[in-house]
Design a protein around this motif. Sequence first.
Motif, mmCIF file in Angstrom:
data_model
loop_
_atom_site.group_PDB
_atom_site.id
_atom_site.type_symbol
_atom_site.label_atom_id
_atom_site.label_comp_id
_atom_site.label_asym_id
_atom_site.label_seq_id
_atom_site.Cartn_x
_atom_site.Cartn_y
_atom_site.Cartn_z
ATOM 1 N N LEU A 479 0.825 -1.212 0.000
ATOM 2 C CA LEU A 479 0.000 0.000 0.000
ATOM 3 C C LEU A 479 0.855 1.255 0.000
ATOM 4 O O LEU A 479 0.556 2.226 -0.709
ATOM 5 C CB LEU A 479 -0.926 -0.002 1.227
ATOM 6 C CG LEU A 479 -2.020 -1.063 1.253
ATOM 7 C CD1 LEU A 479 -2.717 -1.057 2.604
ATOM 8 C CD2 LEU A 479 -3.018 -0.826 0.131
ATOM 9 N N PRO A 492 2.161 6.811 -0.911
ATOM 10 C CA PRO A 492 1.435 5.733 -1.598
ATOM 11 C C PRO A 492 2.277 5.040 -2.666
ATOM 12 O O PRO A 492 3.069 5.667 -3.366
ATOM 13 C CB PRO A 492 0.236 6.452 -2.211
ATOM 14 C CG PRO A 492 0.014 7.626 -1.326
ATOM 15 C CD PRO A 492 1.390 8.075 -0.925
ATOM 16 N N SER A 496 0.172 -0.301 -5.934
ATOM 17 C CA SER A 496 -0.768 -0.825 -4.941
ATOM 18 C C SER A 496 -1.917 -1.603 -5.567
ATOM 19 O O SER A 496 -2.575 -2.397 -4.906
ATOM 20 C CB SER A 496 -1.337 0.323 -4.104
ATOM 21 O OG SER A 496 -2.073 1.225 -4.919
ATOM 22 N N HIS A 502 -7.302 -2.293 -3.312
ATOM 23 C CA HIS A 502 -6.345 -1.306 -2.808
ATOM 24 C C HIS A 502 -6.965 0.065 -2.545
ATOM 25 O O HIS A 502 -6.613 0.735 -1.568
ATOM 26 C CB HIS A 502 -5.147 -1.203 -3.759
ATOM 27 C CG HIS A 502 -5.420 -0.480 -5.037
ATOM 28 N ND1 HIS A 502 -4.717 0.646 -5.427
ATOM 29 C CD2 HIS A 502 -6.330 -0.698 -6.027
ATOM 30 C CE1 HIS A 502 -5.144 1.058 -6.600
ATOM 31 N NE2 HIS A 502 -6.123 0.253 -6.989
ATOM 32 N N LEU A 503 -7.902 0.521 -3.380
ATOM 33 C CA LEU A 503 -8.480 1.840 -3.158
ATOM 34 C C LEU A 503 -9.362 1.859 -1.899
ATOM 35 O O LEU A 503 -9.394 2.844 -1.165
ATOM 36 C CB LEU A 503 -9.274 2.287 -4.385
ATOM 37 C CG LEU A 503 -8.422 2.543 -5.644
ATOM 38 C CD1 LEU A 503 -9.295 2.999 -6.802
ATOM 39 C CD2 LEU A 503 -7.325 3.571 -5.364
ATOM 40 N N PHE A 506 -7.115 2.227 0.951
ATOM 41 C CA PHE A 506 -6.646 3.593 1.179
ATOM 42 C C PHE A 506 -7.697 4.406 1.934
ATOM 43 O O PHE A 506 -7.355 5.238 2.783
ATOM 44 C CB PHE A 506 -6.264 4.261 -0.140
ATOM 45 C CG PHE A 506 -4.861 3.952 -0.570
ATOM 46 C CD1 PHE A 506 -3.776 4.563 0.042
ATOM 47 C CD2 PHE A 506 -4.618 3.018 -1.568
ATOM 48 C CE1 PHE A 506 -2.478 4.260 -0.332
ATOM 49 C CE2 PHE A 506 -3.321 2.703 -1.942
ATOM 50 C CZ PHE A 506 -2.245 3.327 -1.323
ATOM 51 N N ILE A 622 -0.158 8.458 -8.486
ATOM 52 C CA ILE A 622 -0.753 8.049 -7.200
ATOM 53 C C ILE A 622 -1.976 8.900 -6.848
ATOM 54 O O ILE A 622 -2.408 8.930 -5.692
ATOM 55 C CB ILE A 622 0.286 8.128 -6.055
ATOM 56 C CG1 ILE A 622 0.831 9.554 -5.893
ATOM 57 C CG2 ILE A 622 1.409 7.128 -6.272
ATOM 58 C CD1 ILE A 622 1.722 9.729 -4.665
ATOM 59 N N GLN A 625 -4.866 6.955 -5.234
ATOM 60 C CA GLN A 625 -4.552 6.526 -3.861
ATOM 61 C C GLN A 625 -4.673 7.690 -2.883
ATOM 62 O O GLN A 625 -5.243 7.558 -1.794
ATOM 63 C CB GLN A 625 -3.134 5.938 -3.810
ATOM 64 C CG GLN A 625 -2.979 4.608 -4.541
ATOM 65 C CD GLN A 625 -2.551 4.764 -5.987
ATOM 66 O OE1 GLN A 625 -2.958 5.727 -6.656
ATOM 67 N NE2 GLN A 625 -1.747 3.836 -6.487
ATOM 68 N N HIS A 628 -8.409 8.733 -2.327
ATOM 69 C CA HIS A 628 -9.169 7.789 -1.509
ATOM 70 C C HIS A 628 -8.723 7.846 -0.045
ATOM 71 O O HIS A 628 -9.550 7.719 0.864
ATOM 72 C CB HIS A 628 -9.041 6.372 -2.065
ATOM 73 C CG HIS A 628 -9.915 6.113 -3.251
ATOM 74 N ND1 HIS A 628 -9.631 6.620 -4.506
ATOM 75 C CD2 HIS A 628 -11.091 5.444 -3.377
ATOM 76 C CE1 HIS A 628 -10.580 6.260 -5.364
ATOM 77 N NE2 HIS A 628 -11.478 5.544 -4.697
#
Length: 777
Positions: A479, A492, A496, A502-503, A506, A622, A625, A628
């Motif tokens: 992550l 981030p 990821s 992954h989102l 986050f 990113i 990421q 989020h």
Amino acid sequence: MSQTTKTLTANHGKNHFSKLTCSSSKMKKVSETKSSKLQFFVRMWNSNTLVIRSLRECGIENDANLQLVGRLRSIVCPKVWKAKHYIVSLILRLCTGKSVIGASTIIDDCFTNYINDSEYFSVSMFMEIPSLLVDLYANGRIAYSVIKDFVKICLNSKDKKLQGVYLEVLLEFCELLRRTGCKSDDRLYVFCRDSFASLLTLVGGVSFHNPKGKVMLRGVFDCVHEIAYKLLRFLDLSMNCPTGEGLSFKVVLDFVKFSDHLRMGLAMHQATSDEFLNCAICYTEGPLFAGVVDQLHIVFIKLLSKMDKCLEVMEDCLVNKKHGKGDGAAVHNGWSHYIIILKVLFHISKFYSSAQEQFWGLFLRRKNVLPHMIVRYVKKTDDHRWLLENRIVTDFESRRHLVMMLFPYLNDEILGYEMLIDRSQVLAESFGYISQAMPRSLQGDLLMAFKNEKATGPGVLREWFVLVCQEIFNPRNALFVACPNDHRRFFPNTASMVNALHLRYFIFSGRIIALALKKKVHVGIVFACVFFKQLAGNYIITLEDIRNADPIMYSSCKQILEMDADYIDSDALGLTFSIEVEELGHREVIKLCPGGESLVVDSKNREKYVHLLIQNRFVTSISKQVSHFAQGFADIISCSRLEFFQFLDHEDFDWKLHGSENDINVEDWKAHTKYLGYKKNDRQISWFWKIVGKMSAEQKKVLLFFWTSVKHLPVEGFHGLSSTLLISKSREPGNHLPSSHTCFYKLCFPPYSSMAIMQDRLGIITQEHISCSFGTR
């Protein structure tokens, strides 16, 4: 026929006003034959009504032509006119000393029955009554209760049109009472003035851009001016009174109320002008408003100067208190009012070009005072954002206090959110609980326990935060990426997406970090500059920003920028505005700009190349990421995410999230530890501190974590913990391992018979994998 234009005659008893063409000098002779209470109500071309007590007030020259047009009183509403004349005649009889049985009740009934209809009630119909009532009050008659009852009717009205009319009447009462010599603390005057402020709030203030608004705004300023000079006297008293009893909170609140309304009116002018309201501005729109801006600036200067002296006295008291001298140890109750006054002065300073510099200069001179006031007197319900506009006058402790105010209240209706976590699945199970929770439910208490363990409470919660953050930022979970030169700093991971969720993770991470900050748990990680800047809304990443995040890219970009122009123009580097990246075994060419694959990097465009390269690596790649994570963070706080991060420096955020970067000071540890069952000079206590003093830095952290579930101390060290630590004598056998109650910062061990046995037992619990599962929490 609803209007008349007949010629004015000597018979003033007729039921109409009339059209008149004559000289103002003749009008003056007519007016001199009447009572001093004679008033003219002139309907101007723009349909606004002015109450004129003197023709000179309007700048009417001799021999000017006047035209008066009035409505026939018999046509509008005969009952209302009759009631009005009845009230007037009754008051006049009372003024002459005649006794009228039940006069107060009669007048109140007339008011109640006839003035609550916006179709008929108007200022022009009513305005002579306040003057008579105030005359009656000055003569000590029954007017006090009559005026008070009428004012209550005004405040209770829900009719917006009538509220505007009543506002003018209340202002008239205030001005009339002031002219008759009523002191500023006269009970009726204060009641009318307070009611005027309340009704101003109900109608939403006054407009700057119409004649009535200017009259009203002038009246508001008169109240500000009057209260400000009373406030100056109270501030003098407060400096000489250690308990602060000289400073009346009522005066402070009155100053705040009227100043706010005045600022609202002035702000309407400010919104239409690019310039400050400097004192050179001349208001030619009307004599009633002339000089307000100048006089307000004088009020500001005098109050700011007085506050400087107050803060000087306060500073001396704090110094004396620190050194235990004289009256410095006394608590000064009046200090809590100072910050309220300073807030008003801050807002007024916005209107003058040099006033803001003067205002903040006050705090630069008294640098130790503002942080003390913030930490001690700023409450969660206060509007405190103005204090963060100039961070140079605050310190970390005060900024931390203010930022904590941005978290929402713990609502009684929110009972808390319960979690039961398996230690071996701490990340996955924590993700399940926190991700599915509604943001509102996370604003209450977090109640959690580990499976197959009895312990609950704040100590367990602190431990959980540390453990879950270790997993979130563990490189194997992909992550976040640690900075090569500082493994505590993270940003981030562009890769990821190896985790399909992954989102969502986050969002979960943003919630966890915000909750850790809210619970004041230092989790031992910090954010890289490239990450923090974007959370604060700054998406322009510079070369220096990436120094820690990617030292290799930093070095390469620096070389390109410093390279000899001829060499780079020879295309020896073979660079274009495109890069090749590899993610999850797949290689892809990314254009840094349109047509980038064919645009060669040279000495003229290399700065642009470096900028686009950095933006792509640390912003574009990113962006999902970061957004989020920010979404999850915003779920927990009560303000916007940008507002939260913009209030803190990067270093401030490091200290709040990570805590102290210094090694644990054993002497500081001892100074903040008390004993239960042991005495300070017992041999077991002496052995304990000798053993701790010889431990490595990591062992000390593990021991502290076992003892308190605190692995990283606050910036202030042990002084910053919520309570003192405790060592307690247990009744366990002499070879038993220590135990702890982390909620109470309590460490328990038996009276070991030798230092060697104690060292062995402490050595066992200071192993990383053991310290997380021992003890009673």
